[in-house]
Design a protein around this motif. Structure first.
Motif, PDB file in Angstrom:
ATOM      1  N   GLU A   1      43.532  50.373-104.250  1.00  0.00           N
ATOM      2  CA  GLU A   1      44.383  51.544-104.398  1.00  0.00           C
ATOM      3  C   GLU A   1      45.295  51.758-103.216  1.00  0.00           C
ATOM      4  N   GLY A   2      44.779  51.477-102.032  1.00  0.00           N
ATOM      5  CA  GLY A   2      45.562  51.712-100.819  1.00  0.00           C
ATOM      6  C   GLY A   2      44.623  51.774 -99.655  1.00  0.00           C
ATOM      7  N   SER A   3      45.150  52.156 -98.515  1.00  0.00           N
ATOM      8  CA  SER A   3      44.304  52.253 -97.341  1.00  0.00           C
ATOM      9  C   SER A   3      44.859  53.329 -96.437  1.00  0.00           C
ATOM     10  N   HIS A   4      44.077  54.351 -96.229  1.00  0.00           N
ATOM     11  CA  HIS A   4      44.589  55.460 -95.431  1.00  0.00           C
ATOM     12  C   HIS A   4      44.900  55.033 -94.017  1.00  0.00           C
ATOM     13  N   LYS A   5      44.008  54.196 -93.467  1.00  0.00           N
ATOM     14  CA  LYS A   5      44.209  53.805 -92.080  1.00  0.00           C
ATOM     15  C   LYS A   5      45.552  53.091 -91.916  1.00  0.00           C
ATOM     16  N   LEU A   6      45.766  52.082 -92.780  1.00  0.00           N
ATOM     17  CA  LEU A   6      47.029  51.343 -92.684  1.00  0.00           C
ATOM     18  C   LEU A   6      48.217  52.271 -92.873  1.00  0.00           C
TER      19      LEU A   6
ATOM     20  N   ARG B   1      49.954  40.459-109.813  1.00  0.00           N
ATOM     21  CA  ARG B   1      48.780  40.815-110.620  1.00  0.00           C
ATOM     22  C   ARG B   1      47.932  41.858-109.918  1.00  0.00           C
ATOM     23  N   LYS B   2      48.621  42.817-109.306  1.00  0.00           N
ATOM     24  CA  LYS B   2      47.848  43.741-108.501  1.00  0.00           C
ATOM     25  C   LYS B   2      48.453  45.114-108.644  1.00  0.00           C
ATOM     26  N   ARG B   3      47.589  46.110-108.611  1.00  0.00           N
ATOM     27  CA  ARG B   3      48.033  47.475-108.649  1.00  0.00           C
ATOM     28  C   ARG B   3      48.920  47.739-107.440  1.00  0.00           C
ATOM     29  N   LEU B   4      49.926  48.563-107.602  1.00  0.00           N
ATOM     30  CA  LEU B   4      50.810  48.876-106.485  1.00  0.00           C
ATOM     31  C   LEU B   4      49.993  49.482-105.354  1.00  0.00           C
ATOM     32  N   PHE B   5      50.173  48.928-104.166  1.00  0.00           N
ATOM     33  CA  PHE B   5      49.403  49.409-103.030  1.00  0.00           C
ATOM     34  C   PHE B   5      49.901  50.796-102.635  1.00  0.00           C
ATOM     35  N   GLY B   6      48.983  51.706-102.397  1.00  0.00           N
ATOM     36  CA  GLY B   6      49.361  53.050-101.930  1.00  0.00           C
ATOM     37  C   GLY B   6      50.260  53.793-102.894  1.00  0.00           C
ATOM     38  N   TYR B   7      49.877  53.816-104.184  1.00  0.00           N
ATOM     39  CA  TYR B   7      50.736  54.434-105.191  1.00  0.00           C
ATOM     40  C   TYR B   7      51.159  55.847-104.813  1.00  0.00           C
ATOM     41  N   SER B   8      50.196  56.666-104.403  1.00  0.00           N
ATOM     42  CA  SER B   8      50.580  58.065-104.166  1.00  0.00           C
ATOM     43  C   SER B   8      51.492  58.189-102.952  1.00  0.00           C
ATOM     44  N   ALA B   9      51.282  57.331-101.950  1.00  0.00           N
ATOM     45  CA  ALA B   9      52.200  57.348-100.811  1.00  0.00           C
ATOM     46  C   ALA B   9      53.600  56.922-101.250  1.00  0.00           C
ATOM     47  N   MET B  10      53.656  55.974-102.181  1.00  0.00           N
ATOM     48  CA  MET B  10      54.951  55.525-102.698  1.00  0.00           C
ATOM     49  C   MET B  10      55.680  56.683-103.379  1.00  0.00           C
TER      50      MET B  10
ATOM     51  N   PHE C   1      57.489  53.999-130.531  1.00  0.00           N
ATOM     52  CA  PHE C   1      56.060  53.943-130.799  1.00  0.00           C
ATOM     53  C   PHE C   1      55.787  54.507-132.182  1.00  0.00           C
ATOM     54  N   LYS C   2      55.103  53.695-132.980  1.00  0.00           N
ATOM     55  CA  LYS C   2      54.748  54.171-134.306  1.00  0.00           C
ATOM     56  C   LYS C   2      53.770  55.333-134.155  1.00  0.00           C
ATOM     57  N   GLN C   3      52.782  55.104-133.295  1.00  0.00           N
ATOM     58  CA  GLN C   3      51.850  56.185-132.953  1.00  0.00           C
ATOM     59  C   GLN C   3      51.904  56.322-131.449  1.00  0.00           C
ATOM     60  N   LEU C   4      52.008  57.527-130.946  1.00  0.00           N
ATOM     61  CA  LEU C   4      52.048  57.691-129.501  1.00  0.00           C
ATOM     62  C   LEU C   4      50.749  57.164-128.904  1.00  0.00           C
ATOM     63  N   PRO C   5      50.864  56.395-127.801  1.00  0.00           N
ATOM     64  CA  PRO C   5      49.669  55.791-127.213  1.00  0.00           C
ATOM     65  C   PRO C   5      48.889  56.787-126.371  1.00  0.00           C
ATOM     66  N   LEU C   6      47.617  56.518-126.200  1.00  0.00           N
ATOM     67  CA  LEU C   6      46.787  57.343-125.328  1.00  0.00           C
ATOM     68  C   LEU C   6      46.721  56.653-123.968  1.00  0.00           C
ATOM     69  N   VAL C   7      47.085  57.391-122.945  1.00  0.00           N
ATOM     70  CA  VAL C   7      47.159  56.789-121.615  1.00  0.00           C
ATOM     71  C   VAL C   7      45.910  57.147-120.835  1.00  0.00           C
ATOM     72  N   ARG C   8      45.242  56.111-120.309  1.00  0.00           N
ATOM     73  CA  ARG C   8      43.965  56.380-119.662  1.00  0.00           C
ATOM     74  C   ARG C   8      43.991  56.154-118.161  1.00  0.00           C
ATOM     75  N   GLY C   9      45.168  55.912-117.611  1.00  0.00           N
ATOM     76  CA  GLY C   9      45.213  55.719-116.161  1.00  0.00           C
ATOM     77  C   GLY C   9      46.535  55.089-115.758  1.00  0.00           C
ATOM     78  N   LEU C  10      46.671  54.829-114.477  1.00  0.00           N
ATOM     79  CA  LEU C  10      47.848  54.120-113.996  1.00  0.00           C
ATOM     80  C   LEU C  10      47.821  52.721-114.597  1.00  0.00           C
ATOM     81  N   ASP C  11      48.994  52.167-114.899  1.00  0.00           N
ATOM     82  CA  ASP C  11      49.081  50.842-115.516  1.00  0.00           C
ATOM     83  C   ASP C  11      48.257  50.763-116.798  1.00  0.00           C
ATOM     84  N   PRO C  12      48.572  51.601-117.797  1.00  0.00           N
ATOM     85  CA  PRO C  12      47.715  51.727-118.986  1.00  0.00           C
ATOM     86  C   PRO C  12      47.522  50.414-119.755  1.00  0.00           C
ATOM     87  N   TYR C  13      48.584  49.625-119.870  1.00  0.00           N
ATOM     88  CA  TYR C  13      48.450  48.404-120.672  1.00  0.00           C
ATOM     89  C   TYR C  13      47.500  47.428-119.987  1.00  0.00           C
ATOM     90  N   TRP C  14      47.589  47.368-118.675  1.00  0.00           N
ATOM     91  CA  TRP C  14      46.697  46.518-117.889  1.00  0.00           C
ATOM     92  C   TRP C  14      45.248  46.940-118.116  1.00  0.00           C
TER      93      TRP C  14
END
Ligand code: HEA
Ligand code: HEA
Ligand code: CUA
Ligand SMILES: [Cu+2]
Lengths: 111, 367, 209, 592
Positions: free
Chosen positions: B86-91, D233-242, D477-490
């Protein structure tokens, strides 16, 4: 007022009487705020007509205008109701930009 | 792919090259060869900021190169599913705080220099008799030419600015038509010449550096001002303080109506009047400050360039040729300028010869 | 959902302007637009303030010589009242009382027209008594542009109300047009907000100095 | 494309000293139109195109909030652009720089500047409308479960960029109005002899202009964020900071505009404040850069064409960004300002950021938008040509600037030490042009071959848009999708599902009708603009006042107002796509 009958509307979520009542109360708030707006305008007008010093008048005038705008926004335009989160965010952002613009024009456009 | 990586590793090298190259450009023109306190201060700021930037770039490049080399799919395997961190607070704290510190290191000298360069108090200083001690020049920018007025000395010149070395010179700048910007790259940053207000700043011309540049700096207009914006150059002649005093005296003593030196020149003077040149051009160094429509020609015979751009390199004949070319073809040489050309119908060849002879004789200091 | 579904005052939803997705979008979009308008008017105010009393020569009248405060005060009262009457109209809209809503909107329009009439008179007065025109000075350009932009908003607001009234006079309220009425009244309030500042900043503060 | 051609002419002219390839006046027109076209008519609309195609898919919406306004925005922009470019044929293009500073733009003869003012006014209205549309779409139309903190970064950056549009375009609108009134209706805002002040224009322009550059770069950042995550192939690092950094950049973007005006003489206090504020932007931008790199770190990086662009973007943009911070050093900016150093800075951030982003997005989303894959080999050829050309062209310009070369010069005279640098720069531009030609060729052969691809052609798609057919059906979308998190399709893929879980049963879908009115409304303004322009006599190059002008102005306005009235008078309830048709679509194999 004692009876709150269950039979209100085809829309079961809405209690008609309660709604009517709330609306009436709101209307009273509207009229009060209108009276205040008129009153504030009058004060501002009189202050200027009676010729006080500008360093005294300016802040008061701006304050009065500010209060009036808040009344308009919150009562007349219903910003006090819920569901106005995004609205408030964007209106205040706009107001902030507006303020910055006006301040710069009053300080660094001169000559 | 390999190629690409190499290319990127070279980037910091390029930046290092920046320092080697920093001695580059021509001494009379380049901001990288500062010739005065102001330019020096600005150059030092450039160096400081470049160093910080190089540090930033190097740090970025290290992380960058490692991650794209180490984590290629070819290397980690086609089917690996990496851990979804998810991330790293320290970094994240590190790379927020470190840039803040770097920015602060840069901000402090920036603010200091900005205030120092805006300090104009010396300009108002007066001696016992109430005369201003500092040299002040009023600069007026016009469509494609510059006027330099020394209000305390009662002198006006155009195109060539003459200044003493090793002292602060204060400038009041304004534009008379559209906005221009007054810039002598080797001596200091620019300031805009607005139409509605007077801007003030100072420059300092270093005597030694000036010699390296043959006592002649290039000035430029740095604000788009019309078709000939590119050609709105001026020149700065630097003189030692003594020579400058001599120059001032010579300019002040120059007569209001320069005496033509021979008959041809005398005829030239007549033409100058007949053609209406006199309406735009003054020929004495005391006239026309702030109002004339064309450059003051009192020193035309000793200017380094004709119209600020035609460089005759000290060659008299070329000088004459250029003056003629200018009068005939001003429109082509500087498109959009207000003088326009005078063709054969307006001005016969004989008259042009006379005019040129007269103009060539307009000298004050080198006599 | 059928847009032209008929309601009774009891089945009518509490916030008809936000019951359909279209209505919700319209409501939000319009508020956002007002956020942008705030910046637009701020730029005009800023320009006016920078150019206030900037005139080519002494013969030109300045703010203090000209402004007719009592007149402007009356205009302010008119516009404030019209803001209240449009609130009344919305009150009746929410109660599904179409007739009363129409009446109050008509009163609002009337007050707006009166305001406009005074404004035209005022401008005319400045032009003729003081030679203070759009082209006579930077001050004039700034003044007429700021106040004129507001005036143009009033005109648009009035046109909008009238159009809505005519269009819907026969069909009463439904979920398709309720958001339209609501949004138009928001616009009207916003115009009043702007005027409060014009009155304060241009006229009152202009008179003081 | 036109902007690119103009750029080539600029570089050819400047290849050798004292060149006469184009004349002085024409050069100024070309350089003005290059800047204006590139910013307003190339970069921004292309970004909008991606937003339009991708954002509704990413948040699981059927369409944007206001399809009508969407088409109105497009037509306004279209007619604005046409109007601006007609200036080439009708007596001369604008020639006062894309910034059109007031004293020069008032002095400019002919109608060039009028074209600039009116054209930008019309297309600017379109942009504002588009901005509001995206904001409402993102706030109101997200699929069930798609919370703000689950929105993909491209959606977030669209959101912030749209907010910037909302607040940045009004000052431009006002500035353009003032200029319009001055030039066409005799007002005196910028005429100092009448009490006016040209600095007002500079402020208004840059209050708009600086946020504008972030309007351009943020969506590009968004595109890159998607690409980094996908091909690592990786979740965006530090999503909320981004997310936070994106918002912060947008916010700070409004407090720094004076850095374009350091040399105007606003005084040391103003310069110092804005210098420090400008430098502050380096911090959130740095956060983003590091997060992208850490996204790749520990991932599994596949160097597809889009990923190549993304990877090249980091050093290119950082180089441009740090020169930006150098420019923010107010006292040193006295040296940099209006030189080629600035030209180098902004082409580094714009081309190294925005254009690389556009090119990356083109390759990345092409299959989603058109159902075919661009050729990867040709894509890589384009990439290398463009990248090499770009650095060759602009790196050297930093030095040209410091060596005393002002910008916006039509020619430079020999013997000032500027020859070599300019020649190199021109060579680089030809590389870029070659790259663009290869791209065009690539697009053509791809469309001719027309090999269809499935819903997730890159194989590593993470967000909702990769969960539906390429190109998506018109109701998305024929039927609206249910989103269960960041990167739902993944998330679904990791759990072994091949499609999204629907959030609603199949039902009728309500769709709006297409409308002809936006076109007519925009056309009306287009016509009115001609009237406004030709009613002034003293500007016209032939000195004539046209009797028809005022009537045309009126007619144009009437057409626009009339069609607005028609719009509000005519009820338009849209139509429904019925359940049965949806199911038929399905059987015909539109999906997966
Ligand atoms: C997409 C467009 C874009 C972007 C993103 C930027 C980004 C920035 N710009 Fe740029 N700029 C332009 C487009 C853009 N600019 C244009 C078009 C002009 C000229 C207009 C004209 O006159 O025609 C211009 C002009 C311009 C000027 C005026 C120059 C002059 O005319 O004198 C300045 C001055 O401060 C400036 C500063 C900056 C800064 C500080 C940033 C910052 O946002 C950059 C931040 C990024 C980084 C710093 C890199 C990454 C960060 C790290 C790796 C962290 C560590 C870094 C440090 C501690 C430094 N820009
Ligand atoms: C988006 C903005 C943008 C872009 C992309 C470019 C691209 C280029 N610019 Fe640009 N330039 C500006 C914005 C831009 N410029 C601005 C604002 C100015 C200032 C104007 C002024 O002073 O008023 C300027 C000024 C300017 C100058 C200075 C002129 C002067 O001061 O005298 C020069 C000189 O070399 C130059 C050169 C180039 C070159 C060689 C390219 C090459 O990169 C061009 C090659 C590119 C193409 C041939 C096509 C571009 C491709 C795309 C847009 C993406 C395609 C996407 C799809 C197909 C989906 N430009
Ligand atoms: Cu004067 Cu450019
Ligand atoms: Cu900027």
């Amino acid at each position: 007022m004692a009876t709150t009958t269950g039979s209100t509307s085809a829309n079961p979520k809405v209690n008609y009487k309660y709604r009517r009542n709330k609306a009436r109360q709101e209307m009273r708030a509207h009229v009060t705020s209108f009276a205040m707006m008129i009153f504030l305008t009058l004060i501002a007008f009189i202050m200027v007509m009676s010729g006080f010093d500008k360093y005294y008048v300016f802040p008061v005038l701006l304050l009065l205008a500010g209060i009036q705008v808040v009344l308009q926004l919150y009562y007349f335009m219903h910003m006090s109701h819920k569901g106005h989160g995004a609205v408030a965010l964007f209106l205040y952002s706009g107001a902030l930009v507006a303020l910055i613009v006006i301040i710069t024009f009053m300080t660094i456009v001169w000559w | 792919m390999k190629n690409g990586l190499k290319k990127w590793r070279l980037l910091p090298l390029f930046t290092a090259l920046a320092f080697i190259l920093s001695g580059c450009g021509e001494p009379f023109l380049s901001a990288l060869q500062p010739a005065g306190e102001v330019a020096q201060m600005q150059y030092d700021l450039m160096l400081l900021s470049t160093i910080i930037m190089v540090v930033v770039i190097i740090v970025v490049m290290i992380i960058y190169v490692i991650s794209i080399v180490k984590f290629r799919r070819a290397k980690v395997g086609e089917n690996t599913i990496p851990k979804q961190v998810e991330g790293s607070h320290k970094l994240e704290i590190i790379w927020t705080v470190v840039p803040i510190i770097l920015v602060l290191i840069l901000a402090v000298p920036t603010v200091a220099a900005t205030f120092i360069l805006a300090d104009q108090t010396e300009m108002e200083a007066v001696d016992e008799e109430g005369n201003r001690t500092a040299l002040v020049v009023d600069v007026r920018a016009n469509l494609y030419w510059w006027e330099f007025n020394y209000p305390d000395l009662g002198i006006v010149t155009a195109q060539d600015l003459v200044v003493p070395t090793d002292q602060n010179v204060y400038f009041n700048v304004i534009a008379s038509d559209v906005k221009h910007s007054f810039w002598i790259p080797a001596v200091g940053g620019k300031i805009d010449t607005n139409v509605e207000n007077m801007n003030t700043f100072y420059l300092h011309f270093d005597g030694e550096k000036a010699q390296e540049a043959d006592n002649l700096f290039y000035g430029k207009c740095a604000e788009l001002c019309g078709p000939s914006h590119a050609l709105m150059d001026f020149k700065v002649q630097t003189l030692s303080p003594e020579d400058f005093d001599n120059w001032v005296t010579a300019m002040q003593e120059a007569e209001a109506e320069p005496e033509p030196q021979n008959d041809l020149a005398a005829r030239g003077e007549e033409v100058f009047g007949e053609q209406g040149c006199i309406g735009c051009h003054a020929v004495s160094p005391a006239q026309g400050a702030g109002i004339s429509q064309g450059p003051n020609l009192a020193t035309l015979g000793e200017r380094s360039r004709v119209a600020g751009i035609l460089d005759y390199k000290g060659d008299e004949e070329q000088h004459e040729a250029y003056i003629k070319e200018w009068i005939r073809d001003a429109d082509r040489l500087k498109p959009g300028n207000t003088m326009g050309g005078y063709n054969e119908d307006d001005l016969s060849d004989e008259d042009l010869d006379a005019l040129t002879e007269y103009l060539m004789g307009l000298k004050v200091y080198s006599e | 959902m059928d847009m032209e579904q008929k309601f009774t005052s009891k089945t009518w939803p509490e916030s008809p302007e936000k019951t359909t997705l279209e209505g919700k979008n319209k409501f939000l979009g319009f508020w956002l637009f007002l956020g942008g308008e705030t910046v637009l008017f701020a730029s005009l105010f800023a320009t006016y303030l920078a150019l206030k009393d900037r005139v080519p020569d002494n013969s030109h009248a300045l703010a203090q010589d000209m402004f007719e405060l009592p007149l402007v005060f009356i205009m302010t009262m008119l516009l404030l009242t019209s803001s209240l009457t449009s609130v009344y109209a919305m009150y009746h809209m929410k109660n599904y009382n179409f007739k009363k809503m129409q009446t109050w909107l008509l009163i609002t329009v009337g007050l707006g027209l009166a305001f406009l009439g005074f404004e035209i008179y005022e401008f005319n007065h400045y032009v003729h008594a003081f030679d203070h025109t759009f082209t006579s000075s930077a001050f004039g350009s700034g003044f007429y542009t700021l106040v004129g932009f507001h005036g143009a908003h009033v005109v648009i607001g009035l046109g909008w109300f009238i159009l809505l009234l005519i269009r819907n006079s026969r069909r009463g309220l439904n979920l398709y047009n309720a958001p339209k009425f609501f949004v138009a009244s928001l616009y009207w309030h916003f115009i009043d907000v702007v005027w409060v500042f014009i009155f304060t900043v241009v006229y009152l503060m202009g008179m003081v100095g | 494309m036109v902007g690119g051609l103009e750029a080539m002419v600029i570089r050819i002219q400047l290849a050798v000293p004292d060149s006469n390839f184009v004349s002085a006046g024409l050069y100024n027109e070309i350089l003005t139109m290059h800047g204006t076209t590139m910013i307003f008519l190339a970069a921004m609309p292309l970004l909008f195109a991606f937003m339009n195609a991708v954002v509704p898919l990413q948040i699981g919406a059927r369409d944007v909030a206001f399809p009508f306004l969407n088409s109105l925005g497009f037509w306004l922009f279209f007619f604005g652009g046409i109007f601006l470019n007609l200036s080439w044929f009708l007596g001369g293009a604008p020639d006062a720089g894309w910034t059109s500073y007031a004293s020069l733009s008032l002095a400019s003869e002919g109608h060039g500047i009028d074209f600039y003012v009116l054209g930008l006014q019309i297309s600017g209205a379109g942009t504002l409308i588009a901005g509001i549309n995206f904001l409402v779409t993102i706030i109101n139309m997200r699929a069930p479960g798609m919370t703000y903190m689950r929105m993909p970064l491209f959606t977030w950056s669209t959101f912030v960029a749209s907010a910037l549009i909302l607040f940045a375009f009004p000052p431009l609108t006002v500035g353009l109005f003032l200029m319009l009134f001055d030039r066409m209706f005799g007002a005196n805002f910028f005429d100092h002899t009448m009490g006016g002040n040209t600095i007002i224009w500079e402020h208004l322009f840059w209050i708009f202009g600086h946020p504008e550059v972030y309007i351009l770069i943020l969506p590009a950042f968004g595109i890159f964020s998607e690409i980094f995550a996908t091909f690592s192939r990786k979740r965006l690092f530090g999503y909320s900071a981004m997310v936070f950094a994106t918002v912060l950049i947008g916010f700070l973007g409004f407090m720094v505009w004076v850095h374009h005006m350091f040399t105007v003489g606003l005084g040391p206090t103003a310069n110092a404040i804005f210098a420090v504020a400008t430098m502050a932007i380096a911090v959130p931008t740095g956060v983003k850069i590091f997060n992208w790199m850490l996204t790749m770190w520990g991932g599994s990086i596949k160097f597809t064409t889009p990923m190549l662009y993304a990877v090249a973007f980091i050093p290119s943009f950082v180089a441009g960004g740090v020169t930006g911070v150098m420019l923010a050093v107010a006292a040193a900016d006295y040296q940099y300002h209006d030189t080629y150093f600035v030209v180098a800075h902004f082409h580094y951030v714009i081309i190294g950021g925005v254009v690389l982003g556009l090119l990356a997005g083109t390759h990345f989303y092409w299959p989603k938008m058109f159902g075919t894959m661009l050729n990867e080999t040709l894509g890589k050829v384009t990439f290398w040509l463009f990248l090499i050309g770009f650095h060759l062209t602009f790196f050297i310009q930093h030095f040209l600037g410091l060596m005393g070369m002002p910008r916006r010069i039509w020619k430079y005279l020999p013997n000032q030490g500027l020859e070599v640098g300019n020649a190199i720069s021109t060579v680089g531009a030809f590389f870029m042009a070659a790259g663009v030609l290869v791209l065009i060729y690539n697009i053509i052969i791809t469309q001719v071959r027309n090999e269809r691809v499935g819903n997730d052609p890159w194989g590593d798609g993470r967000t909702l848009e990769w969960a539906i057919a390429s190109p998506p059906p018109f109701y998305n979308f024929k039927q609206l999708p249910l989103v269960r998190g960041l990167d739902p399709y993944w998330i679904e893929k990791m759990e072994g599902n091949d499609r999204m879980t629907p959030a609603e049963p199949i039902g009728d879908i309500h769709m709006p009708n297409n409308s002809f009115i936006p076109f007519v409304m925009s056309l009306g303004l287009f016509i009115a603009a001609f009237g406004a322009m030709y009613q002034v006599d003293w500007r016209a190059s032939d000195g004539a006042e046209y009797g028809w002008a005022i009537p045309v102005l009126v007619i144009g306005m009437l057409i626009t107002i009339g069609s607005m009235a028609v719009r509000s008078l005519k009820d338009d309830h849209g139509y429904h796509v019925h359940k049965e048709d949806l199911e038929k679509d399905d059987e015909e194999g539109g999906r997966l």
